[in-house]
Design a protein around this motif. Structure first.
Motif, short mmCIF file in Angstrom:
data_model
loop_
_atom_site.label_atom_id
_atom_site.label_comp_id
_atom_site.label_asym_id
_atom_site.label_seq_id
_atom_site.Cartn_x
_atom_site.Cartn_y
_atom_site.Cartn_z
N ILE A 56 9.03 -25.89 51.87
CA ILE A 56 8.48 -26.17 53.20
C ILE A 56 7.33 -27.14 53.00
O ILE A 56 6.39 -26.86 52.26
CB ILE A 56 7.99 -24.89 53.89
CG1 ILE A 56 9.18 -23.95 54.13
CG2 ILE A 56 7.26 -25.20 55.18
CD1 ILE A 56 8.79 -22.58 54.62
N ASP A 57 7.41 -28.30 53.64
CA ASP A 57 6.35 -29.29 53.41
C ASP A 57 5.51 -29.57 54.65
O ASP A 57 4.75 -30.52 54.69
CB ASP A 57 6.93 -30.58 52.84
CG ASP A 57 7.93 -31.25 53.77
OD1 ASP A 57 8.14 -30.75 54.90
OD2 ASP A 57 8.49 -32.28 53.38
N ASN A 58 5.64 -28.73 55.67
CA ASN A 58 4.81 -28.91 56.87
C ASN A 58 3.98 -27.66 57.16
O ASN A 58 3.69 -27.35 58.30
CB ASN A 58 5.66 -29.30 58.08
CG ASN A 58 6.65 -28.21 58.48
OD1 ASN A 58 7.03 -27.37 57.67
ND2 ASN A 58 7.07 -28.24 59.72
N ASN A 59 3.60 -26.95 56.12
CA ASN A 59 2.76 -25.77 56.27
C ASN A 59 1.33 -26.20 56.57
O ASN A 59 0.84 -27.17 55.99
CB ASN A 59 2.80 -24.94 54.98
CG ASN A 59 2.00 -23.66 55.11
OD1 ASN A 59 2.13 -22.93 56.07
ND2 ASN A 59 1.17 -23.39 54.12
N GLY A 60 0.68 -25.54 57.48
CA GLY A 60 -0.71 -25.84 57.80
C GLY A 60 -1.31 -24.74 58.65
O GLY A 60 -0.62 -23.79 59.04
N PRO A 61 -2.61 -24.84 58.95
CA PRO A 61 -3.27 -23.79 59.73
C PRO A 61 -2.61 -23.52 61.08
O PRO A 61 -2.61 -22.40 61.56
CB PRO A 61 -4.69 -24.32 59.92
CG PRO A 61 -4.87 -25.34 58.85
CD PRO A 61 -3.52 -25.90 58.57
N ASP A 62 -2.03 -24.56 61.69
CA ASP A 62 -1.40 -24.39 62.99
C ASP A 62 0.11 -24.22 62.90
O ASP A 62 0.79 -24.07 63.92
CB ASP A 62 -1.72 -25.59 63.89
CG ASP A 62 -3.22 -25.69 64.18
OD1 ASP A 62 -3.87 -24.63 64.31
OD2 ASP A 62 -3.73 -26.83 64.23
N SER A 63 0.66 -24.27 61.69
CA SER A 63 2.10 -24.08 61.50
C SER A 63 2.34 -23.33 60.20
O SER A 63 2.97 -23.82 59.28
CB SER A 63 2.82 -25.44 61.48
OG SER A 63 2.34 -26.23 60.40
N ILE A 64 1.83 -22.10 60.14
CA ILE A 64 1.94 -21.30 58.92
C ILE A 64 3.41 -21.11 58.58
O ILE A 64 4.22 -20.73 59.42
CB ILE A 64 1.23 -19.94 59.10
CG1 ILE A 64 -0.27 -20.18 59.31
CG2 ILE A 64 1.49 -19.03 57.91
CD1 ILE A 64 -1.06 -18.97 59.68
N GLY A 65 3.74 -21.40 57.34
CA GLY A 65 5.13 -21.28 56.89
C GLY A 65 6.00 -22.39 57.44
O GLY A 65 7.22 -22.31 57.36
N GLY A 66 5.41 -23.43 57.99
CA GLY A 66 6.18 -24.54 58.51
C GLY A 66 6.46 -24.47 60.00
O GLY A 66 7.16 -25.29 60.55
#
Length: 150
Positions: A56-66
């Protein structure tokens, strides 16, 4: 198997990429009694797991786990409540090596710390005398703040 359930529902993270063509899973020592690492079914299951893992390469604070809709609620934060540090006044320390500097572990200054001043070896130890029995539910060792030359 618990491992598959946890990865499917909570995900996992790559924590080290040593450049080797190698897959490893860290297993807590407390579960080793329940896990036969030489069992062919277990080994095949782990190999199947690794063959089907996706990055998963779009993990972030607003999209946990992508992003997307989670299958289950996120696991609770390990330190949901900030721990209250114990009062370390009058505590003493001794260590197998560099004992004179062991008290730096307790000074509350994140720019100081203790190290052995030697290469690690079996039998190293440090003793913290808290002067009386204490009850607490966790120990937090914040090595990340102290950088030593060893």
């Amino acid at each position: 198997m618990e491992l598959f359930y946890a990865l499917q529902h909570y995900g996992g993270y790559i924590v080290d990429d040593s450049g080797w063509d190698d897959n490893q899973i860290g297993i807590d020592n407390s579960t080793l009694g329940d896990t036969d690492l030489s069992n062919t079914t277990f080994v095949n299951d782990v190999n199947t797991l690794f063959a089907n893992l996706k990055i998963i390469d779009n993990n972030g604070p607003d999209s946990i786990g992508g992003g997307g809709t989670p299958i289950v609620q996120p696991a609770p934060t390990l330190l949901a409540n900030s721990p209250t540090p114990l009062n370390k006044k009058n505590w003493t320390t001794t260590a197998s090596d560099n004992s004179a500097n062991a008290q730096l572990m307790l000074d509350g200054n994140t720019s100081t710390g203790w190290n052995t001043a030697k290469n690690p070896y079996a039998g190293e130890n440090i003793v913290i005398d808290m002067k009386k029995p204490r009850t607490f539910d966790r120990v937090v060792m914040a090595r990340r703040w102290y950088r030593s030359s060893h």
